[in-house]
Design a protein around this motif. Structure first.
Motif, PDB file in Angstrom:
ATOM      1  N   THR A  42       2.852  -1.821  11.633  1.00  0.00           N
ATOM      2  CA  THR A  42       1.653  -2.571  11.232  1.00  0.00           C
ATOM      3  C   THR A  42       0.422  -2.035  11.953  1.00  0.00           C
ATOM      4  O   THR A  42      -0.644  -1.861  11.349  1.00  0.00           O
ATOM      5  CB  THR A  42       1.829  -4.069  11.536  1.00  0.00           C
ATOM      6  N   TYR A  50      -5.000   1.113   6.169  1.00  0.00           N
ATOM      7  CA  TYR A  50      -4.176   0.819   5.004  1.00  0.00           C
ATOM      8  C   TYR A  50      -4.098  -0.693   4.763  1.00  0.00           C
ATOM      9  O   TYR A  50      -3.795  -1.123   3.655  1.00  0.00           O
ATOM     10  CB  TYR A  50      -2.762   1.371   5.173  1.00  0.00           C
ATOM     11  N   ILE A  51      -4.368  -1.472   5.806  1.00  0.00           N
ATOM     12  CA  ILE A  51      -4.319  -2.918   5.647  1.00  0.00           C
ATOM     13  C   ILE A  51      -5.436  -3.560   6.471  1.00  0.00           C
ATOM     14  O   ILE A  51      -5.695  -3.173   7.614  1.00  0.00           O
ATOM     15  CB  ILE A  51      -2.946  -3.489   6.071  1.00  0.00           C
ATOM     16  N   PHE A  56      -4.377  -4.355   0.940  1.00  0.00           N
ATOM     17  CA  PHE A  56      -3.251  -3.622   1.510  1.00  0.00           C
ATOM     18  C   PHE A  56      -2.909  -2.446   0.600  1.00  0.00           C
ATOM     19  O   PHE A  56      -2.459  -2.633  -0.534  1.00  0.00           O
ATOM     20  CB  PHE A  56      -2.053  -4.562   1.654  1.00  0.00           C
ATOM     21  N   LYS A  58      -0.419  -0.281   0.016  1.00  0.00           N
ATOM     22  CA  LYS A  58       1.004  -0.051   0.299  1.00  0.00           C
ATOM     23  C   LYS A  58       1.406   1.391   0.024  1.00  0.00           C
ATOM     24  O   LYS A  58       2.170   1.992   0.783  1.00  0.00           O
ATOM     25  CB  LYS A  58       1.862  -0.995  -0.552  1.00  0.00           C
ATOM     26  N   PHE A 102      -0.921  -9.477  10.064  1.00  0.00           N
ATOM     27  CA  PHE A 102      -0.540  -8.580   8.974  1.00  0.00           C
ATOM     28  C   PHE A 102       0.925  -8.144   8.985  1.00  0.00           C
ATOM     29  O   PHE A 102       1.393  -7.557   8.005  1.00  0.00           O
ATOM     30  CB  PHE A 102      -1.418  -7.323   9.008  1.00  0.00           C
ATOM     31  N   GLN A 105       3.339  -8.920   5.990  1.00  0.00           N
ATOM     32  CA  GLN A 105       3.058  -8.167   4.759  1.00  0.00           C
ATOM     33  C   GLN A 105       3.646  -6.763   4.841  1.00  0.00           C
ATOM     34  O   GLN A 105       4.246  -6.265   3.886  1.00  0.00           O
ATOM     35  CB  GLN A 105       1.549  -8.076   4.534  1.00  0.00           C
ATOM     36  N   VAL A 106       3.481  -6.135   5.992  1.00  0.00           N
ATOM     37  CA  VAL A 106       4.018  -4.782   6.176  1.00  0.00           C
ATOM     38  C   VAL A 106       5.545  -4.816   6.161  1.00  0.00           C
ATOM     39  O   VAL A 106       6.199  -3.951   5.560  1.00  0.00           O
ATOM     40  CB  VAL A 106       3.505  -4.176   7.494  1.00  0.00           C
TER      41      VAL A 106
END
Length: 228
Positions: A42, A50-51, A56, A58, A102, A105-106
């Motif tokens: 993350t 990237y986020i 995000f 991905k 975050f 999500q990762v």
């Protein structure tokens, strides 16, 4: 005495890592904090933009996964192994609230989980390991001899996390920490790939009102029970 695999799963801020470290030290086992691995990825994603709060990417992260090297290095002063990302000690940085926002999500990205699960399984190939995370007893080590599932109320977990962050000098509010805990619970339990669920043969421990010492003794007793 024959060594076993101990899998400790559960919700965020239930003290999984604390008790896992204690147990590994007591038994002379290897301890692996899988949450640190996901946090390091993350942090990498955040540094590469990237986020963030706007979205995000991905695909960008997945395409860059080959650039991520993770390893644990034992710190004799701290008494446990710390997380290194591409040869940089990021142990303190990955524990910050910003990363916590975050990480779920990762961790939900299938390609990320596939790579990290393979690494985790290799780490535990020889047994004699205590590993904590979200899917250790269900995915990483479904045949673990001892599986623990830890839980506590969201309010109690938020209070623990809030106190921890305050002690580190971070400026946060209890309301923000509680919201983060609840959001992570939702993401962890509803993600498509390896959601957080209690393994059928796991023993659930609600430590909302347990002391650290009481919790440790209870799990140590469960370990001793596997030897009978």
């Amino acid at each position: 005495m024959e060594k076993i695999t101990i899998a400790i799963d559960g919700f965020s801020s239930t003290g999984k890592s604390t008790v896992a470290k204690q147990l590994a030290k007591e038994l002379g086992y290897v301890y692996v904090d899988t949450g640190a691995m996901y946090r390091a990825v993350t942090l990498f994603a955040m540094r590469k933009s990237y986020i963030d709060d706007d979205g995000f990417d991905k695909e960008g992260l997945v395409n860059d996964l080959s650039q991520i090297r993770l390893r644990f290095v034992f710190n004799p002063e701290a008494g446990f192994a710390e997380m290194y990302l591409n040869d940089e000690n990021v142990e303190k940085e990955i524990r910050q609230m910003e990363v916590s926002r975050f990480v779920s999500q990762v961790a939900a990205v299938p390609q990320v989980r596939e790579i990290l699960v393979a690494q985790q399984q290799e780490m535990g190939r020889e047994k004699g390991i205590v590993m904590d995370g979200r899917d250790i007893g269900t995915v990483v080590f479904p045949d673990a001899e001892l599986k623990i599932f830890m839980t506590a109320s969201a309010e109690e977990r938020a209070q623990r996390r809030f106190k921890e962050l305050q002690e580190r000098g971070e400026e946060v509010t209890y309301a923000a920490v509680l919201e983060n805990v609840q959001q992570r619970d939702e993401l962890d339990t509803t993600r498509k790939d390896s959601p957080l669920v209690k393994a059928e043969d796991a023993i659930e421990i609600d430590n909302s009102h347990l002391t650290l010492a009481g919790q440790f003794e209870k799990i140590l007793e469960l370990y001793e029970g596997t030897k009978k």
